[in-house]
Design an enzyme around this catalytic site. Structure first.
Site, PDB file in Angstrom:
ATOM      1  N   ASP A 104      -6.181   2.334  10.209  1.00  0.00           N
ATOM      2  CA  ASP A 104      -7.615   2.159  10.441  1.00  0.00           C
ATOM      3  C   ASP A 104      -7.796   1.794  11.917  1.00  0.00           C
ATOM      4  OD1 ASP A 104     -10.314   1.638  10.247  1.00  0.00           O
ATOM      5  OD2 ASP A 104     -10.121  -0.151   9.027  1.00  0.00           O
ATOM      6  N   GLY A 156       0.773  -1.230   0.000  1.00  0.00           N
ATOM      7  CA  GLY A 156       0.000   0.000   0.000  1.00  0.00           C
ATOM      8  C   GLY A 156       0.805   1.281   0.000  1.00  0.00           C
ATOM      9  N   VAL A 194     -11.387   3.390   1.408  1.00  0.00           N
ATOM     10  CA  VAL A 194     -10.898   4.188   0.281  1.00  0.00           C
ATOM     11  C   VAL A 194      -9.866   3.412  -0.541  1.00  0.00           C
ATOM     12  CG1 VAL A 194     -11.336   6.426   1.384  1.00  0.00           C
ATOM     13  CG2 VAL A 194      -9.132   5.285   1.746  1.00  0.00           C
ATOM     14  N   GLU A 241       3.638   4.359   6.159  1.00  0.00           N
ATOM     15  CA  GLU A 241       2.424   3.540   6.062  1.00  0.00           C
ATOM     16  C   GLU A 241       1.402   4.236   5.175  1.00  0.00           C
ATOM     17  OE1 GLU A 241       0.757   0.998   6.220  1.00  0.00           O
ATOM     18  OE2 GLU A 241       0.748  -0.030   8.142  1.00  0.00           O
ATOM     19  N   ASP A 242       0.568   3.445   4.543  1.00  0.00           N
ATOM     20  CA  ASP A 242      -0.477   4.015   3.702  1.00  0.00           C
ATOM     21  C   ASP A 242      -1.624   4.559   4.540  1.00  0.00           C
ATOM     22  OD1 ASP A 242      -1.299   1.474   4.519  1.00  0.00           O
ATOM     23  OD2 ASP A 242      -1.824   0.769   2.518  1.00  0.00           O
TER      24      ASP A 242
END
Ligand code: IMP
Ligand code: MG
Length: 189
Positions: A112, A53, A162, A108-109
């Site tokens: 969550d 990611g 997303v 990091e992408d």
């Protein structure tokens, strides 16, 4: 760079609204790069990208940090269904670099639940780096289960799934140049 038109993406019924557009991404990545160049001026960092990611974000971010730096990558898989993370994390590809005494900046992408990140942090700290900070492009508001220590954040976004700019659903949409809400079916697996 002039943003290209949305092309085929705009006609995709599985994609919802744009959450972060190309220009805003570009501007924020540049800002983060300047902030990081300043913070790491006297101690060149080792960027640790979390695949897959983060690969697009890391490549843009690295060029925005006007300092000599080194890269490494690791890949993690978190068990769980398509759009939720279970918190059980497995290292699929480990780093090549020895972190001892290094100034590590994890790229990091998206954060969550924060479970992946808290696992990573524990795992990497055990390798005795001189410092360890995290730069996440996106953080979903109000979702973190554990306190996550995030020094650098690109954008705080609403808690929706997303895709784009490296983020996928079942390996699709990683090369979408902006970040959009995914409204398609929940993938199996
Ligand atoms: P966490 O452990 O719940 O914080 O989830 C972290 C990982 O789940 C991220 O590194 C992503 O790979 C994936 N993820 C979480 N939310 C999204 C999303 O909205 N789109 C794509 N991937 C996501
Ligand atoms: Mg990830």
């Amino acid at each position: 760079m002039t943003p290209a038109s949305g092309g085929t993406w705009d006609a995709d019924p599985d994609l919802g609204e744009v959450v972060v557009d190309e220009q805003t991404l570009e501007r924020r990545v540049r800002e983060l790069g300047e902030e990081l160049a300043d913070a790491y001026r006297d101690r060149p960092p080792l960027l640790v990208g979390v695949l897959k990611g983060a690969f697009i974000f890391m490549s843009d971010l690295a060029r925005a940090i006007r300092l000599p730096l080194e890269f490494d990558v690791m890949a993690v898989a978190s068990y769980g269904s398509g759009t939720t993370s279970s918190g059980v994390v497995r290292i699929v590809k480990d780093l090549d670099a020895d972190l001892t005494g290094r100034h590590v900046l994890v790229v990091e992408d998206i954060v969550d639940s924060g479970l992946t990140l808290s696992y990573l942090r524990r795992n990497l700290l055990a390798r005795r780096p001189a410092s360890l900070e995290v730069c996440a492009l996106l953080v979903k508001e109000g979702r973190q289960q554990a306190a996550v220590d995030l020094r650098y954040v690109g954008f705080r976004i609403p808690p929706e799934f997303v895709v784009g700019y490296g983020l996928d659903v079942a390996e699709r949409y990683r090369n979408l140049p902006d970040i959009r809400v995914y409204r398609g079916p929940e993938p199996v697996g």
